[in-house]
Structures are given as C-alpha cells and as structure tokens.
Design a protein around this motif. Structure first.
Motif, PDB file in Angstrom:
ATOM      1  N   GLY A   1       0.818  -1.202   0.000  1.00 30.91           N
ATOM      2  CA  GLY A   1       0.000   0.000   0.000  1.00 30.91           C
ATOM      3  C   GLY A   1       0.851   1.252   0.000  1.00 30.91           C
ATOM      4  O   GLY A   1       2.066   1.203  -0.223  1.00 30.91           O
ATOM      5  N   LYS A   2       0.223   2.366   0.268  1.00 34.85           N
ATOM      6  CA  LYS A   2       0.931   3.646   0.322  1.00 34.85           C
ATOM      7  C   LYS A   2       1.199   4.090   1.748  1.00 34.85           C
ATOM      8  O   LYS A   2       2.055   4.940   1.999  1.00 34.85           O
ATOM      9  CB  LYS A   2       0.118   4.721  -0.405  1.00 34.85           C
ATOM     10  CG  LYS A   2      -0.056   4.463  -1.896  1.00 34.85           C
ATOM     11  CD  LYS A   2      -0.877   5.571  -2.543  1.00 34.85           C
ATOM     12  CE  LYS A   2      -1.030   5.319  -4.036  1.00 34.85           C
ATOM     13  NZ  LYS A   2      -1.874   6.382  -4.686  1.00 34.85           N
ATOM     14  N   SER A   3       0.452   3.505   2.679  1.00 36.42           N
ATOM     15  CA  SER A   3       0.546   3.933   4.073  1.00 36.42           C
ATOM     16  C   SER A   3       0.517   2.702   4.989  1.00 36.42           C
ATOM     17  O   SER A   3      -0.544   2.299   5.460  1.00 36.42           O
ATOM     18  CB  SER A   3      -0.619   4.873   4.403  1.00 36.42           C
ATOM     19  OG  SER A   3      -0.498   5.390   5.713  1.00 36.42           O
TER      20      SER A   3
ATOM     21  N   ILE B   1      -4.217   4.198   7.488  1.00 33.52           N
ATOM     22  CA  ILE B   1      -3.423   3.026   7.087  1.00 33.52           C
ATOM     23  C   ILE B   1      -4.171   2.234   6.022  1.00 33.52           C
ATOM     24  O   ILE B   1      -5.377   1.995   6.138  1.00 33.52           O
ATOM     25  CB  ILE B   1      -3.145   2.125   8.308  1.00 33.52           C
ATOM     26  CG1 ILE B   1      -2.353   2.890   9.380  1.00 33.52           C
ATOM     27  CG2 ILE B   1      -2.414   0.847   7.894  1.00 33.52           C
ATOM     28  CD1 ILE B   1      -1.010   3.412   8.920  1.00 33.52           C
ATOM     29  N   ASP B   2      -3.439   1.802   4.988  1.00 37.07           N
ATOM     30  CA  ASP B   2      -4.059   0.939   3.988  1.00 37.07           C
ATOM     31  C   ASP B   2      -3.368  -0.420   3.865  1.00 37.07           C
ATOM     32  O   ASP B   2      -3.855  -1.310   3.172  1.00 37.07           O
ATOM     33  CB  ASP B   2      -4.093   1.626   2.616  1.00 37.07           C
ATOM     34  CG  ASP B   2      -2.704   1.871   2.018  1.00 37.07           C
ATOM     35  OD1 ASP B   2      -1.692   1.667   2.717  1.00 37.07           O
ATOM     36  OD2 ASP B   2      -2.632   2.299   0.846  1.00 37.07           O
ATOM     37  N   ASN B   3      -2.232  -0.590   4.553  1.00 37.85           N
ATOM     38  CA  ASN B   3      -1.426  -1.809   4.421  1.00 37.85           C
ATOM     39  C   ASN B   3      -0.961  -2.260   5.805  1.00 37.85           C
ATOM     40  O   ASN B   3      -0.218  -1.555   6.477  1.00 37.85           O
ATOM     41  CB  ASN B   3      -0.225  -1.509   3.529  1.00 37.85           C
ATOM     42  CG  ASN B   3       0.659  -2.700   3.200  1.00 37.85           C
ATOM     43  OD1 ASN B   3       1.673  -2.542   2.536  1.00 37.85           O
ATOM     44  ND2 ASN B   3       0.315  -3.906   3.619  1.00 37.85           N
ATOM     45  N   VAL B   4      -1.431  -3.426   6.230  1.00 37.92           N
ATOM     46  CA  VAL B   4      -1.030  -3.983   7.524  1.00 37.92           C
ATOM     47  C   VAL B   4       0.060  -5.026   7.285  1.00 37.92           C
ATOM     48  O   VAL B   4      -0.137  -5.989   6.544  1.00 37.92           O
ATOM     49  CB  VAL B   4      -2.237  -4.624   8.241  1.00 37.92           C
ATOM     50  CG1 VAL B   4      -1.785  -5.379   9.493  1.00 37.92           C
ATOM     51  CG2 VAL B   4      -3.257  -3.550   8.603  1.00 37.92           C
ATOM     52  N   VAL B   5       1.204  -4.822   7.913  1.00 37.31           N
ATOM     53  CA  VAL B   5       2.346  -5.723   7.783  1.00 37.31           C
ATOM     54  C   VAL B   5       2.461  -6.529   9.072  1.00 37.31           C
ATOM     55  O   VAL B   5       2.670  -5.967  10.151  1.00 37.31           O
ATOM     56  CB  VAL B   5       3.642  -4.941   7.519  1.00 37.31           C
ATOM     57  CG1 VAL B   5       4.831  -5.897   7.420  1.00 37.31           C
ATOM     58  CG2 VAL B   5       3.505  -4.099   6.247  1.00 37.31           C
ATOM     59  N   LEU B   6       2.313  -7.843   8.955  1.00 39.72           N
ATOM     60  CA  LEU B   6       2.251  -8.713  10.127  1.00 39.72           C
ATOM     61  C   LEU B   6       3.546  -9.487  10.353  1.00 39.72           C
ATOM     62  O   LEU B   6       4.105 -10.079   9.435  1.00 39.72           O
ATOM     63  CB  LEU B   6       1.105  -9.719   9.980  1.00 39.72           C
ATOM     64  CG  LEU B   6      -0.309  -9.139   9.869  1.00 39.72           C
ATOM     65  CD1 LEU B   6      -1.308 -10.251   9.602  1.00 39.72           C
ATOM     66  CD2 LEU B   6      -0.687  -8.371  11.130  1.00 39.72           C
ATOM     67  N   THR B   7       3.972  -9.488  11.609  1.00 40.01           N
ATOM     68  CA  THR B   7       5.040 -10.356  12.096  1.00 40.01           C
ATOM     69  C   THR B   7       4.524 -10.980  13.381  1.00 40.01           C
ATOM     70  O   THR B   7       3.539 -10.515  13.946  1.00 40.01           O
ATOM     71  CB  THR B   7       6.320  -9.561  12.396  1.00 40.01           C
ATOM     72  OG1 THR B   7       6.082  -8.675  13.533  1.00 40.01           O
ATOM     73  CG2 THR B   7       6.746  -8.706  11.210  1.00 40.01           C
ATOM     74  N   GLY B   8       5.172 -12.041  13.873  1.00 38.93           N
ATOM     75  CA  GLY B   8       4.768 -12.519  15.186  1.00 38.93           C
ATOM     76  C   GLY B   8       4.613 -14.006  15.357  1.00 38.93           C
ATOM     77  O   GLY B   8       5.069 -14.815  14.548  1.00 38.93           O
ATOM     78  N   LEU B   9       3.898 -14.361  16.428  1.00 42.53           N
ATOM     79  CA  LEU B   9       3.757 -15.728  16.897  1.00 42.53           C
ATOM     80  C   LEU B   9       2.297 -16.007  17.242  1.00 42.53           C
ATOM     81  O   LEU B   9       1.602 -15.116  17.710  1.00 42.53           O
ATOM     82  CB  LEU B   9       4.611 -15.945  18.150  1.00 42.53           C
ATOM     83  CG  LEU B   9       6.075 -15.480  18.049  1.00 42.53           C
ATOM     84  CD1 LEU B   9       6.750 -15.586  19.413  1.00 42.53           C
ATOM     85  CD2 LEU B   9       6.841 -16.260  17.002  1.00 42.53           C
ATOM     86  N   THR B  10       1.840 -17.241  17.010  1.00 44.88           N
ATOM     87  CA  THR B  10       2.502 -18.198  16.156  1.00 44.88           C
ATOM     88  C   THR B  10       1.883 -18.125  14.771  1.00 44.88           C
ATOM     89  O   THR B  10       0.743 -17.690  14.600  1.00 44.88           O
ATOM     90  CB  THR B  10       2.363 -19.644  16.693  1.00 44.88           C
ATOM     91  OG1 THR B  10       0.973 -19.981  16.785  1.00 44.88           O
ATOM     92  CG2 THR B  10       3.028 -19.795  18.034  1.00 44.88           C
ATOM     93  N   THR B  11       2.628 -18.590  13.783  1.00 50.53           N
ATOM     94  CA  THR B  11       2.184 -18.498  12.399  1.00 50.53           C
ATOM     95  C   THR B  11       0.825 -19.154  12.195  1.00 50.53           C
ATOM     96  O   THR B  11      -0.059 -18.609  11.524  1.00 50.53           O
ATOM     97  CB  THR B  11       3.207 -19.169  11.466  1.00 50.53           C
ATOM     98  OG1 THR B  11       4.515 -18.742  11.817  1.00 50.53           O
ATOM     99  CG2 THR B  11       2.915 -18.847  10.024  1.00 50.53           C
ATOM    100  N   SER B  12       0.644 -20.328  12.773  1.00 52.05           N
ATOM    101  CA  SER B  12      -0.586 -21.096  12.568  1.00 52.05           C
ATOM    102  C   SER B  12      -1.729 -20.648  13.458  1.00 52.05           C
ATOM    103  O   SER B  12      -2.873 -21.082  13.265  1.00 52.05           O
ATOM    104  CB  SER B  12      -0.320 -22.582  12.823  1.00 52.05           C
ATOM    105  OG  SER B  12       0.104 -22.786  14.167  1.00 52.05           O
TER     106      SER B  12
END
Length: 213
Positions: free
Chosen positions: A20-22, A137-148
């Motif tokens: 996204g842009k933001s 915000i138009d783009n949520v970037v995810l990291t973290g635990l747990t993947t499943s």
C-alpha cells in the motif's frame, strides 16, 4: 504430487496484492512464554523475534506506525471465554506472570500502540481496525507468533477489514515447521502476500520521508 499441488494453486491463486501507500507494522504476541525453555509454550523462535526487531527499527526510522499485541487474562481466565477453556497453555498469559510479558529485547516504546487481546486475532474484540483506519493506514504488515495461530487469525481479519495485508516470513514463527509452512502457503494463496524480511525492509526504505508524522 507436491508439484501438481503447486501448479494447481498457481492456476487458481497466483496473484499478488502488492504494497500500500501507508503501512503499519504489527508485532503479534512476542511474549516471554515462547522464549522460556521451562514454559509449555516454548517454541525456539529467536530468529523470528530478531527479524521483527530489525524491521521495527526501519519502521521507526521511516515514521511507520508500530503496534505491539499482547495476550492478557484476568486470574482464572475469567475474560478468556471458550478459548481459555480449550487451550490450557493460555494460563501462561494470566496477568502478572513473567511468561505473559514481552520477550527479552522487545521493550515497548512510548510512540508504539499496545493492543491487549484475549482471542487469536489482533482485530477481534479490539479497537485495532478503527485505530488503523483513523490513521489512514491501507497496508497492515504482520510479524509474530505463532504463524498457525494468532498470525493467521490476524491475517484473515486484516484482509476482511479491507487492509492490504502482508506477512513477513522471516519474522513469524511456530513450534513446528509443518504448520508454519502450511499456513504461510495458505495465507499467501488467499489472504496476503508473504514476503521476506529483505523485501519488507526495501519497501519501507522506498517510502519518501516519514510515512506518518
């Protein structure tokens, strides 16, 4: 057989949403429980945390909002409902326990938003969606635990709330490679773009100036 499956998915789901842009960066449930060898939830996911912390630094450098989520329950899990009843290891997240705190190396900053939750998704029963919308915000970037678990649940809800969703492979972790890889595969097919740490850092750095004041 695996090749046939890959080919089948490419025909049906071979599409990229792009960025996204933001953007906003979300670090999901990097709790001490997953890093304590004496805890039932120990998952050996140090590499995922290290990756998320590197991405976080770039996000702050570019003025990209950073959100941390935590799982927290009242004593006895009174506010945990059926999830707490079903998943017994959630007792590790009762407020006041060391295992419920953020992992070593992840110290919340004053300019970071902390979202407390009782269920897998960072969006369910929280103000996260409305907060991100209000911030443009138009783009949520995810990291973290747990993947499943909580990453996948948050990914599906992020997309359902109308956000372009990105999952960073290197910055997600699980206690077993099979559910980790299977869920990354499925999220990339249907709900999000799964990218590398290098790709998301390059995207963040490509943004001109500070993304947000």
């Amino acid at each position: 057989m695996a090749q046939n499956l890959d080919d089948n998915y490419k025909i049906a789901y071979d599409n990229k949403a792009g960025f996204g842009k933001s953007p906003a960066l979300v670090l999901i449930d990097f709790a001490d429980a997953y890093f304590d060898p004496g805890c039932v939830l120990y998952a050996g996911v140090d590499d995922a945390l290290a990756s998320a912390l590197r991405i976080r630094e770039v996000a702050h450098d570019k003025g990209i909002p950073v959100i941390l989520t935590e799982v927290t329950y009242q004593p006895g899990g009174r506010n945990g409902g059926r999830f707490f009843e079903k998943a017994k290891p959630l007792s590790c997240f009762v407020k006041g326990q060391k295992t419920a705190g953020f992992a070593e190396g992840l110290v919340p900053r004053d300019d970071e938003i902390i979202v407390s939750k009782q269920y897998p998704s960072a969006f369910f029963g929280t103000s996260l969606a409305s907060t991100l919308t209000a911030m443009g915000i138009d783009n949520v970037v995810l990291t973290g635990l747990t993947t499943s678990g909580c990453v996948r649940a948050s990914c599906v809800d992020s997309m359902s709330h109308g956000f372009i969703t990105t999952v960073v492979r290197d910055a997600c972790g699980d206690r077993h490679p099979a559910p980790h890889e299977a869920n990354l595969f499925d999220m990339n097919a249907k709900y999000a773009d799964v990218v590398s740490e290098a790709e998301i850092i390059a995207f963040f750095r490509s943004l001109k100036g500070e993304a947000h004041g």
